[in-house]
Design a protein around this motif. Structure first.
Motif, PDB file in Angstrom:
ATOM      1  N   GLN A   1       1.917   3.374  -9.431  1.00 36.54           N
ATOM      2  CA  GLN A   1       2.368   3.734  -8.095  1.00 36.54           C
ATOM      3  C   GLN A   1       2.046   5.191  -7.784  1.00 36.54           C
ATOM      4  O   GLN A   1       1.596   5.519  -6.680  1.00 36.54           O
ATOM      5  N   ALA A   2       2.264   6.083  -8.756  1.00 39.42           N
ATOM      6  CA  ALA A   2       1.977   7.497  -8.547  1.00 39.42           C
ATOM      7  C   ALA A   2       0.481   7.735  -8.360  1.00 39.42           C
ATOM      8  O   ALA A   2       0.064   8.543  -7.514  1.00 39.42           O
TER       9      ALA A   2
ATOM     10  N   LEU B   1       9.982  -2.522   2.725  1.00 44.32           N
ATOM     11  CA  LEU B   1       8.965  -1.724   2.053  1.00 44.32           C
ATOM     12  C   LEU B   1       9.295  -1.648   0.566  1.00 44.32           C
ATOM     13  O   LEU B   1       9.802  -0.648   0.071  1.00 44.32           O
ATOM     14  N   SER B   2       9.016  -2.723  -0.139  1.00 43.39           N
ATOM     15  CA  SER B   2       9.231  -2.762  -1.578  1.00 43.39           C
ATOM     16  C   SER B   2       8.193  -1.877  -2.270  1.00 43.39           C
ATOM     17  O   SER B   2       7.166  -1.528  -1.674  1.00 43.39           O
ATOM     18  N   PRO B   3       8.432  -1.475  -3.530  1.00 41.18           N
ATOM     19  CA  PRO B   3       7.439  -0.653  -4.237  1.00 41.18           C
ATOM     20  C   PRO B   3       6.064  -1.305  -4.279  1.00 41.18           C
ATOM     21  O   PRO B   3       5.046  -0.624  -4.108  1.00 41.18           O
ATOM     22  N   ALA B   4       6.021  -2.616  -4.502  1.00 38.72           N
ATOM     23  CA  ALA B   4       4.725  -3.299  -4.569  1.00 38.72           C
ATOM     24  C   ALA B   4       4.028  -3.287  -3.214  1.00 38.72           C
ATOM     25  O   ALA B   4       2.814  -3.086  -3.128  1.00 38.72           O
ATOM     26  N   LEU B   5       4.791  -3.500  -2.133  1.00 37.96           N
ATOM     27  CA  LEU B   5       4.186  -3.467  -0.799  1.00 37.96           C
ATOM     28  C   LEU B   5       3.725  -2.058  -0.462  1.00 37.96           C
ATOM     29  O   LEU B   5       2.679  -1.872   0.168  1.00 37.96           O
ATOM     30  N   SER B   6       4.492  -1.045  -0.878  1.00 42.16           N
ATOM     31  CA  SER B   6       4.083   0.332  -0.639  1.00 42.16           C
ATOM     32  C   SER B   6       2.740   0.631  -1.291  1.00 42.16           C
ATOM     33  O   SER B   6       1.857   1.268  -0.685  1.00 42.16           O
ATOM     34  N   VAL B   7       2.564   0.168  -2.526  1.00 42.01           N
ATOM     35  CA  VAL B   7       1.283   0.351  -3.211  1.00 42.01           C
ATOM     36  C   VAL B   7       0.176  -0.382  -2.465  1.00 42.01           C
ATOM     37  O   VAL B   7      -0.933   0.146  -2.267  1.00 42.01           O
TER      38      VAL B   7
ATOM     39  N   GLN C   1       7.406  -6.132  -9.535  1.00 41.98           N
ATOM     40  CA  GLN C   1       7.621  -4.813 -10.118  1.00 41.98           C
ATOM     41  C   GLN C   1       6.288  -4.099 -10.291  1.00 41.98           C
ATOM     42  O   GLN C   1       5.282  -4.711 -10.611  1.00 41.98           O
ATOM     43  N   VAL C   2       6.302  -2.790 -10.071  1.00 49.08           N
ATOM     44  CA  VAL C   2       5.091  -1.979 -10.186  1.00 49.08           C
ATOM     45  C   VAL C   2       5.366  -0.832 -11.146  1.00 49.08           C
ATOM     46  O   VAL C   2       6.420  -0.179 -11.062  1.00 49.08           O
ATOM     47  N   ARG C   3       4.440  -0.584 -12.041  1.00 45.28           N
ATOM     48  CA  ARG C   3       4.595   0.538 -12.968  1.00 45.28           C
ATOM     49  C   ARG C   3       4.586   1.855 -12.199  1.00 45.28           C
ATOM     50  O   ARG C   3       3.783   2.050 -11.290  1.00 45.28           O
ATOM     51  N   GLN C   4       5.466   2.759 -12.608  1.00 44.70           N
ATOM     52  CA  GLN C   4       5.565   4.041 -11.929  1.00 44.70           C
ATOM     53  C   GLN C   4       4.257   4.818 -12.007  1.00 44.70           C
ATOM     54  O   GLN C   4       3.870   5.505 -11.057  1.00 44.70           O
ATOM     55  N   THR C   5       3.557   4.713 -13.133  1.00 47.32           N
ATOM     56  CA  THR C   5       2.293   5.445 -13.282  1.00 47.32           C
ATOM     57  C   THR C   5       1.257   4.935 -12.288  1.00 47.32           C
ATOM     58  O   THR C   5       0.531   5.725 -11.683  1.00 47.32           O
TER      59      THR C   5
ATOM     60  N   GLN D   1      14.166   6.376 -11.191  1.00 41.97           N
ATOM     61  CA  GLN D   1      13.104   7.197 -10.629  1.00 41.97           C
ATOM     62  C   GLN D   1      13.231   7.215  -9.113  1.00 41.97           C
ATOM     63  O   GLN D   1      13.899   6.366  -8.524  1.00 41.97           O
ATOM     64  N   VAL D   2      12.577   8.188  -8.489  1.00 37.60           N
ATOM     65  CA  VAL D   2      12.547   8.247  -7.028  1.00 37.60           C
ATOM     66  C   VAL D   2      11.957   6.947  -6.480  1.00 37.60           C
ATOM     67  O   VAL D   2      10.943   6.454  -6.964  1.00 37.60           O
ATOM     68  N   GLY D   3      12.602   6.391  -5.481  1.00 37.08           N
ATOM     69  CA  GLY D   3      12.163   5.124  -4.891  1.00 37.08           C
ATOM     70  C   GLY D   3      12.938   3.923  -5.382  1.00 37.08           C
ATOM     71  O   GLY D   3      12.917   2.866  -4.732  1.00 37.08           O
TER      72      GLY D   3
END
Length: 574
Positions: free
Chosen positions: A495-496, A218-224, A489-493, A176-178
């Motif tokens: 995060q979106a 900027l990990s996905p979890a930090l972005s959230v 790890q963060v679920r894509q849903t 997925q993107v990211g």
């Protein structure tokens, strides 16, 4: 050595953290472990690993992955159940169906765009500047161990075109993107190096480099987490204003009093994000300027127009609610150019007082651009500072605290240290904000020291000492959280969803105040009283509805500016 022809997708069976390394066990299947020997090399997502234990009959194999490998590759993001690309090492006489791959990962690449069709998938990935000599159209590259051909190259990103067979055999079809992918270009001979002018390579060498460690900041979890903080800060500003007596704000009074502190949090977050995007996406002065201008203008200019319209309606319904109207031409001009806080006393269009901070933001964007992109940076920064004035410069350290977070968060720290920084920084900020330490012990002393005239002149910057302390504590908290969330790890849903909600942050900040005024006037006109809860809900709803038009305007402005100033990049995107 490997060929880049992925033999299978296999599943992570177990992950065990040991002192200085991670023990990784894969369910590879009996067929893929035939004649395997202890110490054999296997490419896992393109990373050459050594088999330490295995059971061919049971179909599992174990590797010990050191921390350095976890930092430089995407193996540190794996979880039990994750799928990885698997390839046994090349034997003498085997067919080389792809190209020679060493399994030594050069960097990780972030997926920027995915375009899917029935029989094709186009994927755009970023890459660090030091690999520019090896990232050329038609060149070989291994992505998560899969041998592929580079398509178009756009600045510090490139395109891949994946056929259904590749998507089915490898894990690339599930990305997925990211997501970040392991990248190993064919570095034996840079493609096209002899034909490129020396000046071009000097420019590449001088360009800022995004190291693998920095790319993990900027990990996905930090972005959230940052998106949640942004939204929370915007809601605090809203609550601070909605609690005013003129809006019948008793229903939200417990959340009042934290508006300015939330703006300081915004400044720190802004410094972090700008430092990140400049290093990873906006690597030229023109691309940076286009992104910043389109971002500010797409929200601020509609907010100015909405303020004029809302104030006109509100003044007709309840003129006594408003302050005496000031001449529009001066405040309109300065607000549209984001100079309303430069030197002179703060000016704002109508009732929209929150526009003051956009002038600060625009000034910080300008100073950062001058420092990062100009040749005589100190000279031009000094001239820019003279234009901007001391009031805005006084809060620059709070914004630079966010830049420091980006620079420092990539360094390795132990989990206890990260925990101490995250909790200690948060506790410190909460003590300062909720305990009103600044108001009780600091601000009045500073006001006495600088004198009433200077205190009035500094305006929104007058509590600068307290703001510095809050910014420092928040910056320490973010550095700790960056370390703690790096492997989460963060679920894509999720995060979106959070990303969509946080997209309303900027519109909420600049539209809510004139909306509160207008809906208060309408409440009195319709119900002959101020209905605070209804006023607040309508102001929030109006601000939310402005999110989509502002985002469409931003995309339109960016597209037009790219076509005007960077037509090559615009054509490549199309």
């Amino acid at each position: 050595m490997f060929t880049g022809i992925v033999q299978a997708q296999v599943q992570v069976r177990d992950l065990t953290k040991r002192d200085g390394f991670l023990r990784l066990t894969l369910d590879a299947g009996e067929a893929h472990l035939q004649q395997l020997q202890r110490g054999a090399s296997i490419a896992v997502n393109g990373t050459c690993l050594t088999a330490t234990e295995f059971d061919s009959a049971a179909g599992w194999v174990t590797f010990d992955v050191i921390d350095e490998t976890l930092i430089k590759t995407n193996l540190g993001t794996l979880q039990p159940g994750s799928k990885v690309n698997f390839e046994r090492s090349l034997k003498f006489g085997d067919e080389i169906g792809g190209h020679i791959v060493s399994g030594h990962i050069s960097a990780t690449a972030e997926i920027l765009t995915i375009k899917r069709s029935d029989d094709n998938c186009a994927m755009q990935l970023s890459f660090p500047a030091e690999l520019a000599p090896y990232i050329q159209p038609k060149g070989f590259i291994a992505i998560d161990g899969a041998s592929l051909t580079i398509g178009a190259v756009e600045g510090h990103s490139f395109w891949l075109h994946l056929i259904p067979e590749t998507l089915a055999i490898t894990t690339l079809g599930q990305k997925q993107v990211g997501d970040r992918l392991n990248l190993e270009p064919a570095t034996a001979q840079p493609v096209g190096v002899p034909s490129m002018p020396a000046a071009a390579w000097q420019q590449v060498a001088a360009a800022p480099v995004v190291t693998p460690a920095q790319s993990k900041v900027l990990s996905p979890a930090l972005s959230v987490y940052l998106d949640v903080l942004r939204l929370f800060a915007a809601l605090l500003v809203f609550a601070h204003h909605a609690a005013y007596e003129r809006f019948d704000g008793s229903w939200i009074a417990p959340l009042a009093g934290y508006g300015h502190d939330a703006v300081v949090i915004f400044f720190v977050l802004s410094g972090f994000v700008i430092a990140f995007v400049q290093q990873t996406k906006e690597r030229t002065a023109m691309s940076y300027s286009i992104s910043r201008v389109s971002r500010l203008v797409s929200v601020a200019w509609p907010a100015v127009l909405a303020t004029i319209l809302l104030d006109s309606v509100g003044r007709l319904m309840l003129p006594e609610l408003y302050e005496p109207a000031s001449p529009l031409h001066g405040s309109l001009h300065s607000s549209l150019l984001f100079t309303n806080e430069f030197w002179v006393g703060g000016m704002h269009v109508g009732s929209n007082i929150p526009l003051w901070s956009l002038s600060f933001e625009a000034a910080y964007y300008l100073l950062f651009a001058v420092f990062m992109f100009s040749r005589h940076r100190w000279l031009w920064c000094s001239l820019a500072a003279l234009v901007i004035g001391p009031k805005i410069l006084l809060l620059l350290p709070a914004w630079l605290a966010g830049v420091w977070v980006y620079r420092y968060a990539a360094t390795d720290r132990s989990r206890p240290v990260n925990m101490l920084m995250a909790l200690g920084g948060a506790a410190f900020v909460l003590l300062m904000v909720i305990g009103k330490v600044g108001n009780l012990y600091i601000n009045w002393r500073v006001a006495h020291w600088i004198g009433p005239q200077m205190h009035e002149f500094f305006g929104h910057s007058s509590a600068f000492v307290t703001d510095y302390i809050i910014a420092l504590g928040f910056a320490v908290h973010l550095v700790g959280m960056a370390g703690l969330l790096r492997q989460i790890q963060v679920r894509q849903t999720l995060q979106a969803m959070i990303s969509r909600l946080s997209g309303a942050t900027f519109p909420l900040y600049v539209f809510h105040y004139p909306a509160l005024y207008c809906f208060t006037a309408l409440s009195v006109g319709l119900f002959e009283q101020k209905v605070g809860v209804l006023i607040g809900i309508l102001a929030l709803g109006f601000s939310w509805l402005m999110t989509a038009p502002c985002e469409k305007l931003r995309s339109y402005l960016r597209r037009k500016l790219l076509a005007l100033f960077l037509p090559e990049q615009q054509n490549a995107r199309q």
